[in-house]
Structure formats: C-alpha cells, structure tokens
Design a protein around this motif. Structure first.
Motif: not given
Length: 291
Positions: A15-17, A28-37, A59-62, A189-194
């Motif tokens: 996630x950090x990467x 710039x801060x990207x708040x999409x993070x809290x949705x894509x995760x 992979x589908x999550x990515x 980020x989605x990879x981290x979420x998966x």
C-alpha cells in the motif's frame, strides 16, 4: 506475534509503495486510495467465491484498481476537477460499486482457497507463508517501479512531478503522465487490498476508511529513519517503515489501550512523525555558515 506483525508489515508495505507514486513523485494526495483499496479486496474475494483461482482473482483486483485510478485521472485532467475532489468523488462512487460486486457489505473467504495456500506443501510455521508470498510481491513491485522510473516514460513521469511547466516545455504530455501515475498507483494499492483481504479472510466495504494514514505512515517513518536516499533505498525504507508502524500498533495493543480507537492512535503516530523534523530543527537549529 512478532512474525505475524512482520507479515502484516510486508503486506501493508505494498500500500505504501502505491501511495508513494502519487504522494511523493506527483506531489499530490490521491484520496482514491480509500476506494481502490477495498475495491481490490472486494473484486478478489468475490472472484474467489465464484471459483476463480486466487492468482487470477488477485489480478482482477489489480485491474479494478487501475480502472479506478483511470477514472480519477480523467476527472482531474479532462474534467478539470481538483485532484482531492476527484479522488473523493471516485472514492464515494466506489462504495456503491463494491456493494454491487459483493451483493453485501462484507464477504467471507471461509473454506475458500487463498493465494497463501499455494505454499501449504512446504508445511511452513504459521504466518511464514504470508511472509514469503508478500516478499515475492514486494520484490516484483519494487523491481517494477524502479524499471518503470528508469524508462523514458518513467523519466517523463518524474519530470511532471518535479516541474510540470518545464516538462510541458520539453513536449511531455503531463496530463497523460498524471493519468498513468494514478492508474499504476491505484493498481498497486488494489493489489495490497486483495492480498490483505485474503490474509484476513474477508472483504468489507468499509475497509478503506482511513487506510491512507497507514500508507503515509510507512512512507514518513521510512524517511524519518533514513533521510536522503536513492530511489531503491527509499522504496526499501517504505517497507521497513511499514514493519515499524505495525510494531508500534502492536505496542499499543500490548499496553492494553482500547483497540476501538485504533485509527485515532494511528493518526496520532503519523502526526508525531510528521512533526519530528520541525521539533528537531527547533532543538538543534542549523548553524549558518559565514563566508
């Protein structure tokens, strides 16, 4: 407990990467993070429950995260909506998308095969499978980021973050670079979420709330510990920062603080880390060199 914490540190380091690519390079801060995760976790878990291989599901999550980043990028560059507002719009919209995908606020992986089960034949001690899988993922992600940033497109991406006006003067399509950065970042980020959804055994629509704090903590702690570093060293420092952050959370739990307020403790830890350089400068002011 320590092994489990290190395993969690490795997983959250992904996630950090992902956040690093926008927060530090594009500035710039990207708040999409809290949705894509949570989207990555939701797509992955749903796919697994429908009989799809955990690797394909991941992979589908990515891909889902990449599409989320693309949407934010288009709103930002083509719709001329400020980046923070673009991220909030996509993040809010993804909440409904996740509910549509899972058909419920949360979805369990009980009795389902996970990506970590691929190492069962090794008969490893508890949590060592997570450490090995997450290390492999980290090596691939860090190697991919380094390779990407050394290509011509990657250099154009870095130039866009350093000085957009100058980048434009060299003929770089900065809007395309921003879209690309958001896509790659949210894919990671989605990879981290998966991975974390598989590690914890479930996906939840509210999993992304405040998640950006954890990613930023990994980045800030790494920078605080090691200072000025080369790109590969900075990426490794994020991993170390992530492990340290998880260890700090473990200390909080061991001190028997109420875990209901864990996100408050997380925000406090990050705030302290951000203030340390200023506090250090006040206590040990830099001496002016007289020429």
């Amino acid at each position: 407990m320590i092994v489990s914490t290190i395993a969690q540190g490795f997983l959250w380091a992904v996630l950090g990467l992902g956040i690093f690519l926008t927060f530090r390079i594009l500035n710039f801060p990207d708040l999409t993070t809290e949705g894509s995760f949570p989207l990555g976790g939701a797509v992955c878990v749903t796919a697994i429950t429908h009989g799809i291989s955990p690797i394909i599901a991941t992979l589908l999550g990515i891909i889902a995260g990449v599409l989320a980043g693309l949407t934010t990028g288009l709103l930002f560059t083509k719709g001329k909506i400020p980046i923070i507002l673009s991220g909030i719009l996509v993040m809010s919209g993804l909440n409904s998308v996740i509910l549509f995908i899972m058909k419920s606020p949360n979805l369990s992986l009980l009795n389902q095969k996970k990506i970590f089960d691929s190492l069962n034949f090794l008969n490893l001690p508890p949590n060592f499978d997570k450490i090995i899988i997450s290390l492999i993922v980290l090596i691939v992600v860090i190697g991919g980021i380094i390779f990407f940033l050394t290509t011509n497109i990657g250099q154009a991406y870095v130039a866009t973050g350093d000085n957009e006006a100058m980048a434009k003067s060299f003929g770089i399509h900065t809007d395309r670079m921003k879209i690309l950065g958001l896509m790659v970042s949210n894919g990671i980020i989605a990879l981290s979420g998966a991975l974390i959804a598989q590690s914890e055994g479930y996906a939840d629509v509210n999993k992304g709330v405040g998640i950006i704090v954890i990613g930023l903590a990994s980045i800030i702690l790494g920078e605080l510990l090691f200072g000025n570093l080369t790109l590969p060293e900075r990426l490794i420092a994020i991993v170390i920062g992530s492990i340290l952050y998880q260890l700090l959370i473990l200390v909080v739990i061991k001190l028997k603080f109420d875990t209901t307020y864990l996100k408050l403790y997380s925000s406090f830890i990050l705030a302290v880390c951000l203030m340390v350089p200023q506090i250090k400068d006040r206590i040990f002011p830099k001496k002016e060199v007289i020429k």
